[in-house]
Design an enzyme around this catalytic site. Structure first.
Site, mmCIF file in Angstrom:
data_model
loop_
_atom_site.group_PDB
_atom_site.id
_atom_site.type_symbol
_atom_site.label_atom_id
_atom_site.label_comp_id
_atom_site.label_asym_id
_atom_site.label_seq_id
_atom_site.Cartn_x
_atom_site.Cartn_y
_atom_site.Cartn_z
ATOM 1 N N GLU A 47 9.968 -0.455 7.009
ATOM 2 C CA GLU A 47 8.537 -0.752 7.108
ATOM 3 C C GLU A 47 8.282 -1.973 7.996
ATOM 4 O OE1 GLU A 47 4.749 -1.486 4.076
ATOM 5 O OE2 GLU A 47 6.770 -2.070 3.452
ATOM 6 N N LYS A 120 -0.378 4.484 4.975
ATOM 7 C CA LYS A 120 -0.041 4.070 3.609
ATOM 8 C C LYS A 120 -1.257 4.171 2.698
ATOM 9 C CE LYS A 120 2.311 0.132 1.374
ATOM 10 N NZ LYS A 120 2.994 -1.145 1.697
ATOM 11 N N CYS A 157 6.582 2.352 1.326
ATOM 12 C CA CYS A 157 6.784 1.242 0.399
ATOM 13 C C CYS A 157 6.055 1.394 -0.938
ATOM 14 C CB CYS A 157 6.440 -0.075 1.079
ATOM 15 S SG CYS A 157 7.191 -1.519 0.254
#
Length: 298
Positions: A47, A120, A157
């Site tokens: 990331e 995300k 994540c």
């Protein structure tokens, strides 16, 4: 599309020293080339691999690190994927428009260029991880990205803590789940607490593999990054990137504190065999799950 069920997947685990994008890109490219030379057909970077993890503080100057898609980073990594004839998953701080930014994973497919992206969806806001200040939650949903090596369920994540995201990707036909990650320890935590945090992180992602009968591939950064805030202890990123099979078995595991690469040959045909033995999708009680779309059951 591929004729073989076998796929060599590579992961890059990298440390960051500064915000010099060109230097960091060259470093990433060197590790990607190493994996491609070993036969990797798909490689994932961690990331926000272009810079330091800038979310340790809220600072409007860091928005200067963002860039549009397409932009310099997509041009660089798209060319790298074409040069090496691989599928490549990269992670970018996306400037979508004036005052609108995302934490975005981008997929390049050999010489086809960028074939998809994922923004995300779950955005954390914790001490040292002030991501809500920088990133707007994603609006592309949980849609697998179609590539020459299969349908990739790419998440990022904090998404890795939510079984809903993994399940949605699996329900849409994802053949593998990918999590580019930047997570580490608060240096003020005790060794016992650090172990609990890491074990929970690995366990939840292995559980996504088990519950969906899919391989899970995780790339985390490593190394210590000092906090720009006076008196703050900074973050020791815990590395330990890993690749798990469709029953949660660990196939490869990186160290805690070294830059390195992982390479595993996956047998994607095994996914179907596992799903026949453990038919979770057959036995789901979808008639009873309606309340999952509510915030809470009062």
């Amino acid at each position: 599309m591929r004729n073989s069920s076998k796929l060599k997947v590579g992961v890059v685990q990298q440390s960051m020293a500064d915000n010099d994008k060109q230097t960091n890109w060259r470093k990433s490219a060197e590790l990607v080339r190493k994996l491609a030379g070993e036969g990797a057909e798909l490689v994932m970077l961690q990331e926000l691999h272009s810079t330091l993890y800038f979310c340790q503080e809220e600072n409007t100057d860091y928005f200067d690190l963002a860039e549009p898609i397409p932009g310099p980073a997509t041009e660089y990594f798209g060319a790298l994927a074409a040069e090496l004839n691989i599928v490549l998953i990269a992670s970018l701080f996306e400037k979508r428009g004036s005052g609108l930014y995302h934490n975005t994973a981008v997929v390049f497919d050999k010489d086809a260029g960028m074939v998809g992206k994922y923004r995300k969806m779950h955005i954390p806001d914790d001490p040292g991880f002030y991501e809500k200040f920088y990133f707007t939650p994603g609006d592309l949903g949980f849609e697998p990205i179609h590539t020459s090596v299969g349908k990739l369920g790419v998440l990022v994540c904090w998404d890795q803590w939510y079984p809903e995201g993994a399940r949605m990707m699996a329900m849409a036909g994802a053949e593998m789940l990918f999590y580019p990650t930047a997570i580490g320890w608060d240096m003020s935590d005790t060794p016992e607490e650090r172990k609990r945090q890491h074990d929970a992180w690995q366990t939840i992602q292995r559980s996504h593999a088990v519950a969906n009968s899919l391989p899970v591939i995780v790339a985390n950064r490593t190394g210590f990054e000092a906090s720009p805030r006076e008196g703050d202890s900074g973050i020791q990123f815990w590395g330990q990137s890993f690749i798990a099979g469709p029953q949660g078995e660990i196939l490869a595991l990186a160290s805690e504190d070294r830059e390195e690469t992982l390479l595993v040959e996956l047998d994607l045909a095994r996914t179907e065999k596992v799903k026949r033995i453990w038919p979770y999708f057959r036995d789901r009680r979808i008639d009873a799950y309606g309340d999952l779309t509510r915030r809470w059951r009062d």
